[in-house]
Scaffold this active site. Sequence first.
Site, short mmCIF file in Angstrom:
data_model
loop_
_atom_site.label_atom_id
_atom_site.label_comp_id
_atom_site.label_asym_id
_atom_site.label_seq_id
_atom_site.Cartn_x
_atom_site.Cartn_y
_atom_site.Cartn_z
N LYS A 351 0.79 -0.97 0.45
CA LYS A 351 0.15 -0.29 0.14
C LYS A 351 0.94 1.40 -0.01
O LYS A 351 1.84 1.55 0.93
CB LYS A 351 -0.75 0.16 1.27
CG LYS A 351 -1.80 0.88 1.41
CD LYS A 351 -1.86 2.19 1.69
CE LYS A 351 -1.32 2.26 3.21
NZ LYS A 351 -1.08 3.43 3.87
N HIS A 363 6.89 -13.54 -0.29
CA HIS A 363 5.42 -14.62 0.72
C HIS A 363 5.29 -13.85 2.25
O HIS A 363 6.02 -13.43 2.74
CB HIS A 363 5.36 -15.78 0.75
CG HIS A 363 7.11 -16.30 0.53
ND1 HIS A 363 7.40 -17.41 -0.10
CD2 HIS A 363 7.60 -16.27 1.38
CE1 HIS A 363 8.58 -17.66 0.37
NE2 HIS A 363 9.12 -17.14 1.69
N TYR A 366 3.44 -7.80 4.66
CA TYR A 366 3.52 -6.40 4.12
C TYR A 366 4.70 -5.19 3.66
O TYR A 366 5.04 -5.29 4.88
CB TYR A 366 2.12 -6.19 5.41
CG TYR A 366 0.95 -5.03 5.28
CD1 TYR A 366 0.38 -4.25 4.42
CD2 TYR A 366 2.35 -4.02 6.57
CE1 TYR A 366 0.08 -2.95 4.67
CE2 TYR A 366 1.43 -2.56 6.11
CZ TYR A 366 -0.08 -2.66 5.14
OH TYR A 366 -0.13 -1.19 5.23
#
Length: 457
Positions: A351, A363, A366
């Site tokens: 984000k 994997h 974040y």
Amino acid sequence: MSKRYAVVLAAGQGTRMKSKLYKVLHPVCGKPMVEHVVDQISTLDVDKVVTIVGHGAEKVQEHLAGKSEFVKQDEQLGTAHAVLQAKSELAGKDGVTLVVCGDTPLIEASTMEALLKYHHEKRAKATILTTVIEDPTGYGRIIRDDLGIVEKIVEHKDATEKEQRISEINTGTYCFDNKALFEALENVSNDNVQGEYYLPDVIKILKDADEVVAAYKMESFEESLGVNDRIALAEASKLMQRRINENHMRNGVTLVNPENTYIDIDVKIGQDTVIEPGVMLRGKTVIGDDCVVTSGSEIVSSVIGERVHVRNSSIFESKVGDDVQIGPYAHLRPESDIHNHVKIGNYVETKKAVVGEGTKLPHFIYMGDAEIGKNVNVGCGSIAVNYDGKNKAKTIIGDNVFVGCNSNLIAPVKVGDRAFIAAGSTITKDVPEDALGIARAKQDNKLGYAKHLNHGK
């Protein structure tokens, strides 16, 4: 060439939609249906478009800003009354005027152009766009004489048994001589059961004045489909989706199962890209050549480069470079910027993150509010800890950095080029270039202690 004008009827309440959203703003494949109509008209070299608005006028004006003029119909007193509201914009002008319903999103510019051409060839004062359907129940019938000349339009409820067997119907789209239209509108009566002013009455007025009235018959009923309820909305969306998907396939895109692939109208897809079933491509998404998007993926208003492989992942308002591998089960949230040759693996979320060329996030990672350099490897379970409960802060990782598994980077923090973060570290301070950052408690093995824990036999 004479001046061209268009009046779009978009003032109806749409009570059968049973919705808080103004009827003509209901989307069909990613665009409000009235915008579909206006966008098609705008390709016809029209001098002025006037949209008649009523309930929810402000919202319609927002969507069509710069594409149309607007006139308010305060009371919905029928289609003729609606067109008459454009008097201040069009009355007295030489030229021809198209009248189109704003709830007919499937009508195409080519059909309207053919209608205009036919109107000119017949030197008519009015030309009705008609079509033939198997079951014309509920539609106005086109009554012609033995020579095929239009005599009148008869509404279904007023039609005789013989007239009801006629399968040629009025689609609700017209072309008029502009001056003749507004002169006739002044003489339309509301002497009917509904007490409304109906646009088909203009046809009768012109015929009574011995003016030429023509009818142009189009082949496809689909284009005339009006949306008055959710069932018709679903049908219009289905037909529009088929049109969109077939257009992509004609342009070199493989849709493995087009009936099960959703693509908004403004999406662009390059040649030799393969889209598998169950994919949703929304907004103004652009996908380059030679990509593969597998089942279960959703891409919204994002730009995807060439040779990108997206596997069962979600991408929202982001940018992806060339030769990128994404997924499965990755989630790119808004303002992610993924450069070339990057791997975004399974269960990775980004984000407001910039990910440099050649970097791997394999994997369970974040990265929010992060700037990651080139050729970085971020280990499994690593997190850019960007939120302290009140404020967001940024994590900056330089080029050629190795971040070990299960690392927490507590923002704001900067990791220099070629640094190494030891697995399991919680980094709260900047790590210099070429440094090893390690932040974890020293391991202490208490010999024999496990015997007292009764954790096994």
